[in-house]
Design an enzyme around this catalytic site. Structure first.
Site, PDB file in Angstrom:
ATOM      1  N   TYR A   1       0.842  -1.205   0.000  1.00 31.65           N
ATOM      2  CA  TYR A   1       0.000   0.000   0.000  1.00 31.65           C
ATOM      3  C   TYR A   1       0.875   1.251   0.000  1.00 31.65           C
ATOM      4  O   TYR A   1       0.519   2.288  -0.559  1.00 31.65           O
ATOM      5  CB  TYR A   1      -0.971  -0.025   1.187  1.00 31.65           C
TER       6      TYR A   1
ATOM      7  N   LYS B   1      -3.198   8.492   2.653  1.00 26.22           N
ATOM      8  CA  LYS B   1      -4.444   8.332   3.426  1.00 26.22           C
ATOM      9  C   LYS B   1      -4.292   8.904   4.846  1.00 26.22           C
ATOM     10  O   LYS B   1      -5.259   9.407   5.413  1.00 26.22           O
ATOM     11  CB  LYS B   1      -4.854   6.860   3.489  1.00 26.22           C
TER      12      LYS B   1
HETATM   13  P1  NAD Z   1     -12.166   3.580  -8.560  1.00 26.42           P
HETATM   14  O1  NAD Z   1     -11.005   3.315  -9.460  1.00 26.42           O
HETATM   15  O2  NAD Z   1     -13.489   3.177  -9.037  1.00 26.42           O
HETATM   16  O3  NAD Z   1     -12.200   5.106  -8.124  1.00 26.42           O
HETATM   17  C1  NAD Z   1     -11.047   5.919  -8.046  1.00 26.42           C
HETATM   18  C2  NAD Z   1     -11.402   7.225  -8.705  1.00 26.42           C
HETATM   19  O4  NAD Z   1     -10.344   8.164  -8.612  1.00 26.42           O
HETATM   20  C3  NAD Z   1     -11.707   7.044 -10.203  1.00 26.42           C
HETATM   21  O5  NAD Z   1     -13.002   7.495 -10.486  1.00 26.42           O
HETATM   22  C4  NAD Z   1     -10.686   7.934 -10.867  1.00 26.42           C
HETATM   23  O6  NAD Z   1     -11.181   8.557 -12.024  1.00 26.42           O
HETATM   24  C5  NAD Z   1     -10.427   8.951  -9.762  1.00 26.42           C
HETATM   25  N1  NAD Z   1      -9.203   9.720 -10.002  1.00 26.42           N
HETATM   26  C6  NAD Z   1      -7.924   9.261 -10.069  1.00 26.42           C
HETATM   27  N2  NAD Z   1      -7.106  10.267 -10.395  1.00 26.42           N
HETATM   28  C7  NAD Z   1      -7.879  11.387 -10.536  1.00 26.42           C
HETATM   29  C8  NAD Z   1      -7.623  12.747 -10.873  1.00 26.42           C
HETATM   30  N3  NAD Z   1      -6.395  13.193 -11.137  1.00 26.42           N
HETATM   31  N4  NAD Z   1      -8.666  13.608 -10.918  1.00 26.42           N
HETATM   32  C9  NAD Z   1      -9.932  13.177 -10.661  1.00 26.42           C
HETATM   33  N5  NAD Z   1     -10.242  11.910 -10.339  1.00 26.42           N
HETATM   34  C10 NAD Z   1      -9.212  11.027 -10.279  1.00 26.42           C
HETATM   35  O7  NAD Z   1     -11.803   2.807  -7.195  1.00 26.42           O
HETATM   36  P2  NAD Z   1     -12.481   2.853  -5.756  1.00 26.42           P
HETATM   37  O8  NAD Z   1     -11.954   1.655  -5.062  1.00 26.42           O
HETATM   38  O9  NAD Z   1     -13.942   3.061  -5.875  1.00 26.42           O
HETATM   39  O10 NAD Z   1     -11.771   4.104  -5.075  1.00 26.42           O
HETATM   40  C11 NAD Z   1     -12.495   5.191  -4.517  1.00 26.42           C
HETATM   41  C12 NAD Z   1     -11.864   5.613  -3.201  1.00 26.42           C
HETATM   42  O11 NAD Z   1     -12.066   4.582  -2.241  1.00 26.42           O
HETATM   43  C13 NAD Z   1     -10.362   5.859  -3.252  1.00 26.42           C
HETATM   44  O12 NAD Z   1     -10.049   6.965  -2.440  1.00 26.42           O
HETATM   45  C14 NAD Z   1      -9.802   4.587  -2.643  1.00 26.42           C
HETATM   46  O13 NAD Z   1      -8.513   4.778  -2.087  1.00 26.42           O
HETATM   47  C15 NAD Z   1     -10.838   4.359  -1.579  1.00 26.42           C
HETATM   48  N6  NAD Z   1     -10.849   3.012  -1.002  1.00 26.42           N
HETATM   49  C16 NAD Z   1     -10.943   1.934  -1.799  1.00 26.42           C
HETATM   50  C17 NAD Z   1     -10.916   0.671  -1.236  1.00 26.42           C
HETATM   51  C18 NAD Z   1     -10.985  -0.552  -2.099  1.00 26.42           C
HETATM   52  O14 NAD Z   1     -10.581  -1.628  -1.632  1.00 26.42           O
HETATM   53  N7  NAD Z   1     -11.464  -0.468  -3.326  1.00 26.42           N
HETATM   54  C19 NAD Z   1     -10.823   0.524   0.161  1.00 26.42           C
HETATM   55  C20 NAD Z   1     -10.752   1.666   0.952  1.00 26.42           C
HETATM   56  C21 NAD Z   1     -10.752   2.920   0.359  1.00 26.42           C
END
Ligand code: NAD
Length: 256
Positions: free
Chosen positions: A156, A163
């Site tokens: 990570y 984060k």
């Molecule tokens: P996802 O890939 O669907 O979403 C990530 C988003 O970030 C995408 O829509 C992407 O377009 C956007 N992004 C990246 N760079 C960007 C930029 N420069 N400008 C604007 N948008 C940008 O994946 P997700 O898992 O739904 O992630 C959403 C959030 O949840 C993130 O912050 C991720 O760290 C967090 N999260 C995810 C998990 C998991 O296991 N999937 C767990 C905990 C937290």
């Protein structure tokens, strides 16, 4: 009657139908909120636009959060069309693939800056845009984080540092905006298979490991994160701010 009838929400972070932001959008929409969407670049527009239109969104605009001009344009647009905002969902993160695979000590300056910029600073910039539109009516700002901020999670790496900065930002922003009735919170979600997650080396092992050790003996679903997001975005959480709510089947409470 929905608990968000008459509320307006702006969503950052839908990439496709598996995005956590999309699950949140579906939940907010179901409870009566009118939503606006942003997408990060033309390639993603093809995915985001049909989803957004499916739930009747009229505002669907580009926003790469590394570009101040695009952020300004989003809030000008919302100001013009709606004049006010009740909910902001920040569900955005990015790090170079090699920084989520190589040893953390090898993180480049550029890779560090990029991860922190997109994944942590963007919350500050978006909050600055949203706050004037929420003034006088209160509002809810919600971001997405992960346990890698608190504990070492293999691979990570720089995202854990991003984060940690994001969670500290939640507290500082909540303290500053509280007097205006604006709440700022985060959900710390368990691992979910999404586009962003696919970039983390060994993500499948993470899923397996956490489902075995979590008290509920399973992983969480995006729809469950969305239910918590609905709570935090609504009046049900009217006295909750600066909080990092774990929605992780209990995984984070385990010591051994
Ligand atoms: P996802 O890939 O669907 O979403 C990530 C988003 O970030 C995408 O829509 C992407 O377009 C956007 N992004 C990246 N760079 C960007 C930029 N420069 N400008 C604007 N948008 C940008 O994946 P997700 O898992 O739904 O992630 C959403 C959030 O949840 C993130 O912050 C991720 O760290 C967090 N999260 C995810 C998990 C998991 O296991 N999937 C767990 C905990 C937290």
């Amino acid at each position: 009657m929905g608990i968000l009838d008459g509320k307006r929400g702006l969503i950052f972070g839908v990439a496709n139908e598996r995005s956590i932001a999309w699950a949140i959008s579906e939940a907010l929409h179901r409870e009566g909120a009118e939503l606006a969407f942003t997408y990060a670049g033309e390639t993603l527009e093809k995915r985001v636009r049909p989803l957004a239109e499916e739930i009747g969104a009229k505002i669907i605009i580009p926003c790469d959060v590394t570009r101040d001009g695009e952020i300004d344009e989003v809030f000008c647009h919302v100001q013009r069309e709606w004049g006010a905002l009740d909910i902001l969902i920040h569900s955005i993160a990015f790090a170079n693939r090699e920084d989520l695979a190589n040893p953390y000590v090898q993180t480049s300056r550029q890779g560090f800056q990029l991860a922190l910029d997109v994944s942590a600073y963007s919350l500050v910039a978006l909050t600055r845009g949203a706050a004037p539109l929420m003034e006088g009516r209160g509002g809810s700002i919600l971001t997405m984080t992960y346990l890698g901020s608190e504990k070492v999670i293999p691979n990570y790496n720089v995202m854990g540092i991003a984060k940690a900065a994001l969670e500290a930002s939640v507290r500082y922003l909540a303290a500053e905006l509280g007097p205006k009735g604006i709440r700022v919170n985060a959900i710390s979600a368990g691992p979910i298979k999404t586009l962003a997650a696919a970039g983390i080396s060994g993500f499948r092992d993470m899923l397996h490991y956490s489902s075995e050790r979590a008290p509920l003996k399973r992983n969480v679903e995006a729809a469950e994160v969305a239910k918590a997001a609905l709570y935090l975005s609504s009046d049900l959480a009217s006295a909750v701010t600066g909080e990092i709510l774990h929605v992780d089947a209990g995984y984070s409470i385990m010591g051994m």
